[in-house]
Design a protein around this motif. Sequence first.
Motif, PDB file in Angstrom:
ATOM      1  N   ASP A   1      -5.900  -2.131  -1.923  1.00  0.00           N
ATOM      2  CA  ASP A   1      -6.832  -2.026  -0.783  1.00  0.00           C
ATOM      3  C   ASP A   1      -7.731  -3.261  -0.692  1.00  0.00           C
ATOM      4  O   ASP A   1      -8.040  -3.740   0.408  1.00  0.00           O
ATOM      5  CB  ASP A   1      -7.695  -0.763  -0.908  1.00  0.00           C
ATOM      6  CG  ASP A   1      -6.932   0.489  -0.504  1.00  0.00           C
ATOM      7  OD1 ASP A   1      -5.835   0.350   0.073  1.00  0.00           O
ATOM      8  OD2 ASP A   1      -7.419   1.598  -0.772  1.00  0.00           O
TER       9      ASP A   1
ATOM     10  N   VAL B   1      -4.414   2.732   5.737  1.00  0.00           N
ATOM     11  CA  VAL B   1      -4.941   3.650   4.716  1.00  0.00           C
ATOM     12  C   VAL B   1      -5.041   5.066   5.286  1.00  0.00           C
ATOM     13  O   VAL B   1      -4.630   6.033   4.646  1.00  0.00           O
ATOM     14  CB  VAL B   1      -6.319   3.153   4.216  1.00  0.00           C
ATOM     15  CG1 VAL B   1      -6.955   4.175   3.274  1.00  0.00           C
ATOM     16  CG2 VAL B   1      -6.171   1.803   3.522  1.00  0.00           C
TER      17      VAL B   1
ATOM     18  N   ARG C   1       0.828  -1.216   0.000  1.00  0.00           N
ATOM     19  CA  ARG C   1       0.000   0.000   0.000  1.00  0.00           C
ATOM     20  C   ARG C   1       0.858   1.258   0.000  1.00  0.00           C
ATOM     21  O   ARG C   1       0.546   2.241  -0.683  1.00  0.00           O
ATOM     22  CB  ARG C   1      -0.922  -0.009   1.217  1.00  0.00           C
ATOM     23  CG  ARG C   1      -1.901   1.156   1.272  1.00  0.00           C
ATOM     24  CD  ARG C   1      -2.772   1.216   0.026  1.00  0.00           C
ATOM     25  NE  ARG C   1      -3.886   2.135   0.178  1.00  0.00           N
ATOM     26  CZ  ARG C   1      -3.790   3.461   0.042  1.00  0.00           C
ATOM     27  NH1 ARG C   1      -2.628   4.013  -0.250  1.00  0.00           N
ATOM     28  NH2 ARG C   1      -4.858   4.225   0.198  1.00  0.00           N
TER      29      ARG C   1
ATOM     30  N   GLU D   1      -7.550  -0.447   7.760  1.00  0.00           N
ATOM     31  CA  GLU D   1      -7.999   0.937   7.596  1.00  0.00           C
ATOM     32  C   GLU D   1      -7.024   1.920   8.256  1.00  0.00           C
ATOM     33  O   GLU D   1      -6.869   3.048   7.801  1.00  0.00           O
ATOM     34  CB  GLU D   1      -9.402   1.122   8.182  1.00  0.00           C
ATOM     35  CG  GLU D   1     -10.505   0.659   7.254  1.00  0.00           C
ATOM     36  CD  GLU D   1     -10.421   1.287   5.861  1.00  0.00           C
ATOM     37  OE1 GLU D   1     -10.398   2.520   5.754  1.00  0.00           O
ATOM     38  OE2 GLU D   1     -10.340   0.521   4.878  1.00  0.00           O
TER      39      GLU D   1
END
Lengths: 137, 85
Positions: free
Chosen positions: A114, A133, A24, A130
């Motif tokens: 994701d 992120v 990510r 999360e």
Amino acid sequence: MKFIKIVSAHCDLFCGVYDPAQARIEAQAVYNAVHKYNESDDEVFRQRCVIIKEERAQLTKEHLWVLWTDYFKEPHAEKFPELHDLFWRATKAAGEAKKSMHEEDAQKLIDLVDEVGHLFAKTKEGYDYEAIVNNLK
Amino acid sequence: MLRPLFIRRVEGHSMAPTLKPGQIIIASSLLSVAVGKVVVAHHEGIEIVKRVTSIEPGWIELVGDNVSPSHNARVSPTSVIGVVL
């Protein structure tokens, strides 16, 4: 014998550390490099953006490969039938992001990473994807 | 829900020579977990079979019998779903 559920006695590396956060972070770096490229008129800076973006897209692909081939195992694929197709699309998107300077291609890569992250979270109790992120916003 | 008795098919080599790939095992949730017992446990979204090497407050250490390629796994006591007979 297929009706008998499998129990895993697989071998693994001693480190055993797997985290989609690596993919990510690199995917976000791809997006940011593309964005900065499109914002700049400085040709030297734009060249650096292209080089960094290609490196980071390759790293994204490699981190996805490690998750796909080392972390996820046959019982995961049985439990999540979309697993192989998702990784195939995500690694293809990393390849596309290497070639492209369009933000939508970089965003597509982030979206697929994701999806991988959320799937990973379903396999690991207490793992909060999360949070990864949100830290990158 | 824990089942008193359940069967599983072993996949992988980390419990060799005790358990070989393809071997069918029977496990029970009624037996007590103890050091030295082979157990089935939930770990990272799948079921694993390993031997208990240590029981500590809040977690249990599991390791394969085929020590060289196997790695330790730490699971919570509630993750263990059965002891292999």
